[in-house]
Motif scaffolding. Structure first.
Motif, PDB file in Angstrom:
ATOM      1  N   VAL A 672     -65.053  24.221  -7.702  1.00 10.37           N
ATOM      2  CA  VAL A 672     -66.372  23.241  -8.187  1.00 10.37           C
ATOM      3  C   VAL A 672     -65.484  22.171  -8.884  1.00 10.37           C
ATOM      4  O   VAL A 672     -64.878  21.995  -9.812  1.00 10.37           O
ATOM      5  N   LYS A 673     -65.669  20.690  -7.879  1.00 16.67           N
ATOM      6  CA  LYS A 673     -64.881  19.778  -8.347  1.00 16.67           C
ATOM      7  C   LYS A 673     -65.163  19.228  -9.758  1.00 16.67           C
ATOM      8  O   LYS A 673     -66.582  19.106 -10.051  1.00 16.67           O
ATOM      9  N   GLY A 674     -64.198  19.030 -10.471  1.00 19.77           N
ATOM     10  CA  GLY A 674     -64.472  18.687 -11.706  1.00 19.77           C
ATOM     11  C   GLY A 674     -64.562  19.713 -12.919  1.00 19.77           C
ATOM     12  O   GLY A 674     -65.093  19.222 -14.176  1.00 19.77           O
ATOM     13  N   SER A 675     -64.918  20.833 -12.547  1.00 18.32           N
ATOM     14  CA  SER A 675     -65.233  21.808 -13.419  1.00 18.32           C
ATOM     15  C   SER A 675     -64.498  21.933 -14.683  1.00 18.32           C
ATOM     16  O   SER A 675     -64.736  22.357 -15.774  1.00 18.32           O
ATOM     17  N   TRP A 676     -62.974  21.573 -14.580  1.00 25.90           N
ATOM     18  CA  TRP A 676     -62.097  21.673 -15.867  1.00 25.90           C
ATOM     19  C   TRP A 676     -62.730  20.795 -16.941  1.00 25.90           C
ATOM     20  O   TRP A 676     -62.608  20.927 -18.053  1.00 25.90           O
ATOM     21  N   LYS A 677     -63.627  19.600 -16.435  1.00 30.02           N
ATOM     22  CA  LYS A 677     -64.043  18.864 -17.497  1.00 30.02           C
ATOM     23  C   LYS A 677     -65.218  19.483 -18.285  1.00 30.02           C
ATOM     24  O   LYS A 677     -65.672  18.893 -19.395  1.00 30.02           O
ATOM     25  N   LYS A 678     -65.671  20.635 -17.800  1.00 33.88           N
ATOM     26  CA  LYS A 678     -66.848  21.125 -18.329  1.00 33.88           C
ATOM     27  C   LYS A 678     -66.579  22.674 -18.913  1.00 33.88           C
ATOM     28  O   LYS A 678     -67.500  23.335 -19.305  1.00 33.88           O
ATOM     29  N   GLY A 679     -65.212  22.900 -18.949  1.00 37.49           N
ATOM     30  CA  GLY A 679     -64.771  24.160 -19.617  1.00 37.49           C
ATOM     31  C   GLY A 679     -65.303  24.219 -21.188  1.00 37.49           C
ATOM     32  O   GLY A 679     -65.105  23.095 -22.043  1.00 37.49           O
ATOM     33  N   LYS A 680     -65.725  25.414 -21.362  1.00 40.40           N
ATOM     34  CA  LYS A 680     -66.364  25.643 -22.930  1.00 40.40           C
ATOM     35  C   LYS A 680     -65.558  26.701 -23.674  1.00 40.40           C
ATOM     36  O   LYS A 680     -64.394  26.470 -23.833  1.00 40.40           O
ATOM     37  N   TRP A 681     -66.251  27.581 -24.104  1.00 39.71           N
ATOM     38  CA  TRP A 681     -65.652  28.633 -25.094  1.00 39.71           C
ATOM     39  C   TRP A 681     -64.498  29.617 -24.608  1.00 39.71           C
ATOM     40  O   TRP A 681     -63.340  29.833 -25.303  1.00 39.71           O
ATOM     41  N   TYR A 682     -64.506  29.561 -23.390  1.00 40.54           N
ATOM     42  CA  TYR A 682     -63.354  30.665 -22.931  1.00 40.54           C
ATOM     43  C   TYR A 682     -62.725  30.246 -22.011  1.00 40.54           C
ATOM     44  O   TYR A 682     -63.015  29.508 -20.902  1.00 40.54           O
ATOM     45  N   TRP A 683     -61.260  30.623 -21.942  1.00 41.25           N
ATOM     46  CA  TRP A 683     -60.318  30.124 -21.045  1.00 41.25           C
ATOM     47  C   TRP A 683     -60.579  31.183 -19.832  1.00 41.25           C
ATOM     48  O   TRP A 683     -61.011  32.481 -20.164  1.00 41.25           O
ATOM     49  N   ARG A 684     -60.373  30.609 -18.570  1.00 33.95           N
ATOM     50  CA  ARG A 684     -60.557  31.703 -17.368  1.00 33.95           C
ATOM     51  C   ARG A 684     -59.723  32.809 -17.407  1.00 33.95           C
ATOM     52  O   ARG A 684     -58.567  32.601 -17.825  1.00 33.95           O
ATOM     53  N   GLU A 685     -60.116  33.810 -16.671  1.00 28.96           N
ATOM     54  CA  GLU A 685     -59.157  35.119 -16.765  1.00 28.96           C
ATOM     55  C   GLU A 685     -58.023  34.471 -15.816  1.00 28.96           C
ATOM     56  O   GLU A 685     -58.125  34.321 -14.442  1.00 28.96           O
ATOM     57  N   VAL A 686     -56.712  34.705 -16.313  1.00 28.31           N
ATOM     58  CA  VAL A 686     -55.608  34.597 -15.540  1.00 28.31           C
ATOM     59  C   VAL A 686     -54.593  35.909 -16.026  1.00 28.31           C
ATOM     60  O   VAL A 686     -54.599  36.274 -17.144  1.00 28.31           O
ATOM     61  N   ASN A 687     -53.540  35.939 -15.264  1.00 21.80           N
ATOM     62  CA  ASN A 687     -52.745  36.954 -15.445  1.00 21.80           C
ATOM     63  C   ASN A 687     -51.405  36.204 -15.746  1.00 21.80           C
ATOM     64  O   ASN A 687     -50.832  35.196 -15.410  1.00 21.80           O
ATOM     65  N   ASN A 688     -50.278  36.822 -16.546  1.00 22.68           N
ATOM     66  CA  ASN A 688     -49.036  36.705 -16.896  1.00 22.68           C
ATOM     67  C   ASN A 688     -47.993  37.536 -16.140  1.00 22.68           C
ATOM     68  O   ASN A 688     -47.205  37.912 -16.800  1.00 22.68           O
ATOM     69  N   HIS A 689     -48.123  38.009 -14.985  1.00 16.96           N
ATOM     70  CA  HIS A 689     -47.114  38.792 -14.231  1.00 16.96           C
ATOM     71  C   HIS A 689     -47.113  38.579 -12.761  1.00 16.96           C
ATOM     72  O   HIS A 689     -47.878  37.576 -12.135  1.00 16.96           O
ATOM     73  N   TRP A 690     -46.103  39.157 -11.946  1.00 16.41           N
ATOM     74  CA  TRP A 690     -45.999  38.959 -10.745  1.00 16.41           C
ATOM     75  C   TRP A 690     -46.205  40.191 -10.044  1.00 16.41           C
ATOM     76  O   TRP A 690     -45.029  40.544  -9.388  1.00 16.41           O
ATOM     77  N   ASN A 691     -47.145  40.785  -9.843  1.00 14.97           N
ATOM     78  CA  ASN A 691     -47.333  42.001  -9.233  1.00 14.97           C
ATOM     79  C   ASN A 691     -48.563  42.012  -8.287  1.00 14.97           C
ATOM     80  O   ASN A 691     -49.759  42.195  -8.890  1.00 14.97           O
ATOM     81  N   TYR A 692     -48.571  42.006  -6.986  1.00 15.09           N
ATOM     82  CA  TYR A 692     -49.655  41.873  -6.250  1.00 15.09           C
ATOM     83  C   TYR A 692     -49.550  42.480  -4.973  1.00 15.09           C
ATOM     84  O   TYR A 692     -48.254  43.113  -4.747  1.00 15.09           O
ATOM     85  N   GLN A 693     -50.431  42.125  -4.000  1.00 18.03           N
ATOM     86  CA  GLN A 693     -50.084  42.967  -2.468  1.00 18.03           C
ATOM     87  C   GLN A 693     -49.387  42.000  -1.655  1.00 18.03           C
ATOM     88  O   GLN A 693     -49.496  40.609  -1.880  1.00 18.03           O
ATOM     89  N   ASN A 694     -48.324  42.404  -0.731  1.00 15.30           N
ATOM     90  CA  ASN A 694     -47.653  41.641   0.016  1.00 15.30           C
ATOM     91  C   ASN A 694     -48.520  40.735   0.979  1.00 15.30           C
ATOM     92  O   ASN A 694     -49.577  41.019   1.370  1.00 15.30           O
ATOM     93  N   ASN A 695     -48.265  39.238   0.774  1.00 17.27           N
ATOM     94  CA  ASN A 695     -48.798  38.124   1.494  1.00 17.27           C
ATOM     95  C   ASN A 695     -50.017  37.908   1.006  1.00 17.27           C
ATOM     96  O   ASN A 695     -50.802  36.988   1.660  1.00 17.27           O
ATOM     97  N   GLN A 696     -50.609  38.370  -0.019  1.00 17.20           N
ATOM     98  CA  GLN A 696     -51.844  38.111  -0.807  1.00 17.20           C
ATOM     99  C   GLN A 696     -51.817  36.825  -1.292  1.00 17.20           C
ATOM    100  O   GLN A 696     -50.683  36.307  -1.900  1.00 17.20           O
ATOM    101  N   LEU A 697     -52.566  35.778  -0.971  1.00 23.67           N
ATOM    102  CA  LEU A 697     -52.697  34.395  -1.565  1.00 23.67           C
ATOM    103  C   LEU A 697     -52.891  34.343  -3.002  1.00 23.67           C
ATOM    104  O   LEU A 697     -53.935  34.570  -3.485  1.00 23.67           O
TER     105      LEU A 697
END
Length: 872
Positions: A672-697
């Protein structure tokens, strides 16, 4: 200056220490103060006096209490049998010790039970003429007895108060009994977690019949230059004797290193049973200013003497600093224009609830300081004295907020005005406001006004919700409003004149918001004129017109970035401050672009219990920069890149399909273009690791204050991203997953900086770390012990979790465990916890036995290393 004849008459006493004091000129009348002698003269006298005589005034009264939640009508009687009651020490919060439950609880207050409780403590009568008890806070509806005599009742749970025990103490050798009843049966009386019980410190204050009342010392610094600072001391002195008294006042100022730097000897004449105020001015040469980077603190020591007898002594810590608020250019501290990088904080601290040890606040505040935070708003009630002492010491500006409700109640479950009658369990402070507001406000300010950290008094938070006339007049909720009108993102749809007409069309029902505000502001200024009065306004466009802002010096805006220009254009002489703002870059962008906005307070610095109605099993609100265990969250790192100039990089990852982005023409762009300008109370869910399925984007993000970052995977460059090309200040890459090492690299002044994420395998060990390896065996100091899962290659495991069992010795007191997750509703008073992001926290507190002790942890045959603590 000393009368020669008078000196001869007492020449024998001149050979003693206190003779210098007795040679002083006598006072001129009731409440009058006379200065005696030179600074050098009184400094020498002071040194000899302090070496010869000391007196303890304040006594720790936190230990050896008994507690029960069994209903009883006679527990206030001194001979009541409390032998089966639970031994406790204060501060104590009985709610946090219980299980999370939906039965007779509410998400508004954290899904923890409330109820009623009793406390009792036996003690010997002190050898003192006057004995008082000082409570820093009891939540709530407390009644206090001494030896069966009711001393008083206090409904509000956030205010300090004290009682005189003197007339009721036993003088025949019997043990005295103080009893406290706490009625927190109104378990939804707040919109956040309150705690239950005597959750702040208790002191016993002893003294002579001529003494300085509690909170009787007031220090101001009305004139400050680089060469000198004038320090004004106002000290109340109470004479409880039936005869007039003339006493000497020795005033001393000690510098930040503890060295005596100036002093003055004065006298005052007191009528029988009178309280008078002694005023003195002293000069500090070349003052060291209190500042956010160097919070230098001075101490004013006031001693009261009758002849050679020390009657009372009090130390008052203060800072020498000055500030200015300019409606066009912002905030100035000590003549320097700075931006307020603030956070809102509630008074709970996760697993310890509302009974927060000093060391727990110290760790949390240190983390916030690391992110560049320099200010705290105490949302939405006055904090503990301990909290303010830390802010003084650590260099935080504090907006001390006192009320969340005035005349009308808020609906605790919906965060708006109450519609219909409140039930007993939701009955809140508005029911007691008219009777208690003045004393609650004045007691709080009198306790707090010497704190260097406090730079604003806030009299209310989002009060307009409870006066619908104000919200209706804005036009945001009008039936004929434009379809695209949005309360958060649209400027006010009505002009001040249109709002004025709308207000006129709605008669005032009940109390007037403007009149109540004027009353509160008046009481605040009666107690302190050195700081501005503010409030957090949720509908400022109508509050300006109503007259609310006329009594405020600084106008706080709550989530109203869309109203900044409107407010400044229509009311250019009022300084606007963001007092509630989202933890988002776009909020800070407005501060940088508008000189007239001095800063913001983001919501929040740390996740807090409560404000989670209907969201079981979520126990609280996870909008903070730090989580419930005070572990760093992604938003912490974003704000650190904005508020701290030290080089910083932080990496996050997320499967592209689950992220806020998509791959378009080889570029990572927002779905959604420009959605960062409308971020409110919660930071989006992200991870701080490098563990996924091979070739997963995978969407990879970097938060940084470097101009550019190069990303590589296993040494293969994935290209550079720059802040200049990313207005949202998030550098983004689309990376097909491959196990190994993800590295973000930046260069500055020829120096390389990097941050890595490594693929982790199965947990193979638990590594323990602690913020302290030595504790004083004083029953107060705490250690935070963090357990982190690691694989066989010593990589942290953040994508798997397991149950950890801590083993702690008897020499330590268990305060509890947590993993920081908002949906962790496991009982905190336990040694077992499931990790979150491979991590968990244990807090322990010292007891009184000295020596070395160890803490370990294990899980599924995985053993930790040992943490050794030295108890001194």
């Amino acid at each position: 200056m000393v009368n020669t004849i008078y000196r001869k008459q007492i020449s024998v006493l001149l050979m003693t220490l206190v003779s210098f004091m007795l040679t002083a000129c006598s006072g001129g009348g009731v409440g009058s103060v006379g200065s005696v002698g030179s600074t050098e003269h009184t400094a020498k006298t002071a040194t000899r006096i302090n070496n010869a005589m000391t007196q303890t005034r304040s006594h720790d009264f936190n230990f050896d209490w008994k507690f029960s939640q069994v209903a009883t009508q006679n527990a206030f009687l001194p001979n009541y049998d409390d032998s089966q009651w639970k031994p406790v020490r204060l501060p104590h919060d009985w709610s946090i010790e219980a299980d999370y439950t939906q039965q007779n609880t509410s998400g508004a207050t954290g899904y923890l039970p409330a109820g009623k409780g009793w406390y009792r403590k036996s003690f010997s009568t002190p050898q003192a003429e006057v004995v008082q008890i000082l409570f820093d806070g009891i939540y709530n509806h407390s009644k206090v007895w001494i030896n069966g005599q009711l001393l008083g009742y206090r409904p509000y749970g956030y205010v300090p108060f004290h009682y005189d025990l003197t007339p009721y103490l036993y003088r025949d050798g019997r043990q005295n009994v103080v009893a406290v009843e706490v009625d927190r049966s109104r378990y939804v009386d707040s919109r956040w977690y309150t705690g239950s019980g005597i959750y702040r410190n208790v002191k016993l204050i002893t003294g002579s019949e001529v003494h300085i009342p509690i909170w009787g010392d007031y220090v101001t610094t009305p004139k400050i230059t680089g060469e000198q600072a004038v320090v004004n001391l106002k000290t109340e002195i109470k004479n409880r004797k039936n005869l007039p008294q003339t006493v000497k006042i020795l005033s001393q100022i000690y510098g930040p290193t503890g060295k005596l730097i100036t002093s003055k000897l004065s006298d005052i004449h007191l009528q029988a049973n009178q309280t008078a105020t002694a005023e003195r001015s002293l000069t500090v040469l070349h003052p060291q200013l209190w500042d956010i980077a160097k919070p230098h603190l001075y101490t004013a020591k006031t001693d009261i003497y009758a002849g050679d007898k020390l009657l009372d002594s009090i130390n008052t810590r203060f800072g020498i600093r000055y500030f200015k608020n300019d409606a066009n250019t912002g905030f100035y501290l000590n003549g320097r224009n700075i931006k307020i990088k603030g956070v809102n904080l509630h008074h709970d601290a996760g697993l310890v609830g509302a009974a927060v040890p000093k060391g727990v606040w110290q760790r949390r505040l240190s983390k916030l300081k690391e992110a560049g935070v320099n200010a705290i708003r105490t949302a939405h009630n006055a904090p503990s004295k301990t909290f303010l002492e830390l802010c003084d010491e650590m260099g935080f500006l504090v907006q001390n907020e006192i009320f969340d409700e005035w005349d009308n109640p808020k609906d605790k479950r919906k965060n708006f005005n109450q519609s219909g009658n409140a039930e007993h369990e939701t009955q809140s402070y508005s029911h007691y406001f008219e009777k208690w507001a003045e004393s609650d406000l004045k007691d709080t300010i009198k306790r707090d006004r010497n704190h260097a950290s406090i730079f604003q008094w806030s009299i209310g938070n989002e009060i307009e919700w409870t006066y619908p006339r104000l919200t209706n007049a804005t036009g945001y909720w009008a039936k004929d409003k434009p379809e695209d009108l949005n309360y958060y993102w649209s400027a006010p749809p009505r002009t001040p004149e249109q709002i004025k007409q709308a207000l006129k069309a709605q008669p005032i029902k009940g109390k007037s918001l403007a009149q109540t505000a004027a009353k509160l502001a008046k009481w605040t200024r009666e107690m302190d004129l050195t700081r501005p009065v503010t409030a957090n306004l949720v509908t400022p466009s109508s509050s300006h017109v109503e007259g609310y802002t006329e009594v405020l010096d600084v106008i706080g805006y709550s989530y109203r970035q869309s109203v900044y220009e409107y407010g400044h254009n229509h009311y250019p002489n009022k300084m606007i401050l963001g007092t509630e703002n989202w933890v988002q870059w776009h909020e800070w962008q407005h501060v940088l672009e508008k000189d007239y906005i001095p800063g913001i307070f983001v919501w929040t610095g740390i996740d807090y219990l409560g404000e989670a109605s209907g969201k079981w099993p979520r126990k609280g609100t996870n909008s903070g920069m730090l989580d419930f265990a005070a572990f760093e969250k992604p938003s912490f790192h974003m704000m650190k890149t904005l508020w701290n100039d030290e080089p910083h990089i932080y990496l996050t990852t997320k499967p592209m399909k689950e992220s806020a982005y998509k791959l378009e023409n080889g570029q990572v762009v927002e779905k959604v273009k420009g959605s960062w300008k409308k971020g409110k109370w919660y930071w989006r869910e992200v991870n701080n690791h490098w563990n996924y399925q091979n070739n997963q984007l995978i969407s990879v993000e970097a938060y940084t204050n470097f101009d550019a970052i190069e990303l590589s995977l296993n040494g293969q460059s994935l290209g550079k991203q720059t802040l200049a090309d990313n207005p949202d200040r998030i550098l983004k890459w689309a990376v097909p997953y491959l196990a190994g090492t993800l590295t973000a690299t930046a260069w500055k002044n020829g120096k390389r900086y990097s941050r890595q994420l490594k693929t982790a395998s199965q947990p193979a060990s638990i590594q323990l770390t602690t913020d302290k390896t030595e504790l004083n065996a004083d029953g107060y100091q705490v250690a935070h012990i963090t357990a982190q899962l690691f694989d066989k290659n010593n990589n942290p495991v953040k994508h798997q979790d397991t149950i950890i069992q801590f083993k702690i010795p008897e020499t330590l007191r268990l305060l509890g465990v947590d993993n920081g997750a908002s949906n962790n509703i496991q009982r905190h008073l336990s040694t077992q916890i499931k990790t979150h992001n491979g991590r968990a926290l244990l807090i322990v507190q010292s007891k009184f036995k000295k020596g070395e002790t160890t803490v370990t942890a294990l899980s599924d045959r995985i053993q930790s290393d040992a943490i050794t603590l030295s108890l001194r």
